[in-house]
Design a protein around this motif. Structure first.
Motif, PDB file in Angstrom:
ATOM      1  N   MET A   1       4.176  -2.340  55.179  1.00  0.00           N
ATOM      2  CA  MET A   1       5.564  -2.640  55.148  1.00  0.00           C
ATOM      3  C   MET A   1       6.452  -2.676  56.227  1.00  0.00           C
ATOM      4  SD  MET A   1       6.730  -0.924  51.384  1.00  0.00           S
ATOM      5  CE  MET A   1       7.170   0.551  52.246  1.00  0.00           C
ATOM      6  N   ALA A   2       6.105  -1.512  57.232  1.00  0.00           N
ATOM      7  CA  ALA A   2       6.750  -1.624  58.558  1.00  0.00           C
ATOM      8  C   ALA A   2       6.389  -2.898  59.368  1.00  0.00           C
ATOM      9  CB  ALA A   2       6.134  -0.340  59.196  1.00  0.00           C
ATOM     10  N   LEU A   3       4.897  -3.316  59.308  1.00  0.00           N
ATOM     11  CA  LEU A   3       4.820  -4.484  60.116  1.00  0.00           C
ATOM     12  C   LEU A   3       5.284  -5.552  59.585  1.00  0.00           C
ATOM     13  CD1 LEU A   3       0.957  -3.453  60.952  1.00  0.00           C
ATOM     14  CD2 LEU A   3       2.912  -3.521  62.441  1.00  0.00           C
ATOM     15  N   ASN A   4       5.294  -5.965  58.381  1.00  0.00           N
ATOM     16  CA  ASN A   4       6.234  -6.828  57.742  1.00  0.00           C
ATOM     17  C   ASN A   4       7.631  -7.249  57.911  1.00  0.00           C
ATOM     18  OD1 ASN A   4       3.848  -8.134  56.936  1.00  0.00           O
ATOM     19  ND2 ASN A   4       3.761  -7.284  54.914  1.00  0.00           N
TER      20      ASN A   4
ATOM     21  N   ALA B   1      12.599  -9.500  64.919  1.00  0.00           N
ATOM     22  CA  ALA B   1      12.534 -10.772  65.804  1.00  0.00           C
ATOM     23  C   ALA B   1      11.102 -11.580  65.843  1.00  0.00           C
ATOM     24  CB  ALA B   1      12.956 -10.674  67.415  1.00  0.00           C
ATOM     25  N   ALA B   2      10.115 -11.108  66.267  1.00  0.00           N
ATOM     26  CA  ALA B   2       8.918 -11.770  66.368  1.00  0.00           C
ATOM     27  C   ALA B   2       7.950 -11.202  65.122  1.00  0.00           C
ATOM     28  CB  ALA B   2       8.337 -11.494  67.418  1.00  0.00           C
ATOM     29  N   MET B   3       6.777 -11.947  64.952  1.00  0.00           N
ATOM     30  CA  MET B   3       5.659 -11.291  64.064  1.00  0.00           C
ATOM     31  C   MET B   3       5.034 -10.310  64.681  1.00  0.00           C
ATOM     32  SD  MET B   3       5.943 -12.902  61.304  1.00  0.00           S
ATOM     33  CE  MET B   3       4.466 -12.562  60.442  1.00  0.00           C
ATOM     34  N   TRP B   4       4.397  -9.346  64.250  1.00  0.00           N
ATOM     35  CA  TRP B   4       3.755  -8.218  64.841  1.00  0.00           C
ATOM     36  C   TRP B   4       2.615  -8.554  65.651  1.00  0.00           C
ATOM     37  CZ3 TRP B   4      -1.145  -6.784  63.714  1.00  0.00           C
ATOM     38  CH2 TRP B   4      -1.634  -7.350  62.494  1.00  0.00           C
ATOM     39  N   HIS B   5       1.794  -9.707  65.241  1.00  0.00           N
ATOM     40  CA  HIS B   5       0.730 -10.031  66.031  1.00  0.00           C
ATOM     41  C   HIS B   5       0.984 -10.909  67.052  1.00  0.00           C
ATOM     42  CE1 HIS B   5       1.166 -14.271  64.024  1.00  0.00           C
ATOM     43  NE2 HIS B   5       1.569 -13.397  62.877  1.00  0.00           N
ATOM     44  N   GLU B   6       2.050 -11.407  67.159  1.00  0.00           N
ATOM     45  CA  GLU B   6       2.462 -12.228  68.468  1.00  0.00           C
ATOM     46  C   GLU B   6       2.836 -11.158  69.535  1.00  0.00           C
ATOM     47  OE1 GLU B   6       5.871 -14.498  67.452  1.00  0.00           O
ATOM     48  OE2 GLU B   6       4.766 -16.015  66.438  1.00  0.00           O
ATOM     49  N   LEU B   7       3.805 -10.065  68.912  1.00  0.00           N
ATOM     50  CA  LEU B   7       4.182  -8.863  69.686  1.00  0.00           C
ATOM     51  C   LEU B   7       2.650  -8.182  70.249  1.00  0.00           C
ATOM     52  CD1 LEU B   7       7.097  -7.506  68.228  1.00  0.00           C
ATOM     53  CD2 LEU B   7       7.074  -8.671  70.317  1.00  0.00           C
ATOM     54  N   TRP B   8       1.776  -7.994  69.472  1.00  0.00           N
ATOM     55  CA  TRP B   8       0.293  -7.447  69.745  1.00  0.00           C
ATOM     56  C   TRP B   8      -0.334  -8.091  70.837  1.00  0.00           C
ATOM     57  CZ3 TRP B   8      -1.900  -2.775  68.704  1.00  0.00           C
ATOM     58  CH2 TRP B   8      -3.102  -2.736  69.066  1.00  0.00           C
TER      59      TRP B   8
ATOM     60  N   LEU C   1       3.470  -4.684  71.758  1.00  0.00           N
ATOM     61  CA  LEU C   1       3.418  -3.690  70.792  1.00  0.00           C
ATOM     62  C   LEU C   1       2.333  -2.524  71.275  1.00  0.00           C
ATOM     63  CD1 LEU C   1       4.242  -2.766  68.133  1.00  0.00           C
ATOM     64  CD2 LEU C   1       2.717  -4.627  67.024  1.00  0.00           C
ATOM     65  N   ASN C   2       2.760  -1.467  71.240  1.00  0.00           N
ATOM     66  CA  ASN C   2       1.797  -0.165  71.647  1.00  0.00           C
ATOM     67  C   ASN C   2       1.954   0.634  70.558  1.00  0.00           C
ATOM     68  OD1 ASN C   2       0.760  -1.343  74.128  1.00  0.00           O
ATOM     69  ND2 ASN C   2       2.720  -0.680  75.010  1.00  0.00           N
ATOM     70  N   PHE C   3       0.714   1.378  70.131  1.00  0.00           N
ATOM     71  CA  PHE C   3       0.844   2.458  69.062  1.00  0.00           C
ATOM     72  C   PHE C   3       0.672   3.797  69.736  1.00  0.00           C
ATOM     73  CE2 PHE C   3      -0.187  -1.163  66.247  1.00  0.00           C
ATOM     74  CZ  PHE C   3       0.851  -0.929  65.097  1.00  0.00           C
TER      75      PHE C   3
END
Length: 60
Positions: A39-42, A46-53, A58-60
């Motif tokens: 739910m957090a990733l969806n 602004a941008a989709m999580w996979h684009e940021l990754w 996108l860092n964890f």
């Protein structure tokens, strides 16, 4: 001759019950963690999580 099916009517032992409760707890916890992450990733604004990754933002 037809084979008879064996039905075990013995009650669960304390160890079996405890093991079942622990496994249910682990399963529910893992499911809740997965659902929360999903739910957090969806809900990224602004941008989709996979684009940021893929862009390295996108860092964890």
């Amino acid at each position: 001759m037809a084979k008879r099916r064996f039905v075990d009517n013995r009650p669960l032992t304390y160890e079996q019950g405890l093991t079942a409760l622990i496994l249910m707890g682990v399963g529910l916890t893992a499911g809740a963690i997965f659902a929360t992450c999903f739910m957090a990733l969806n809900s990224s604004p602004a941008a989709m999580w996979h684009e940021l990754w893929l862009s390295g933002q996108l860092n964890f």
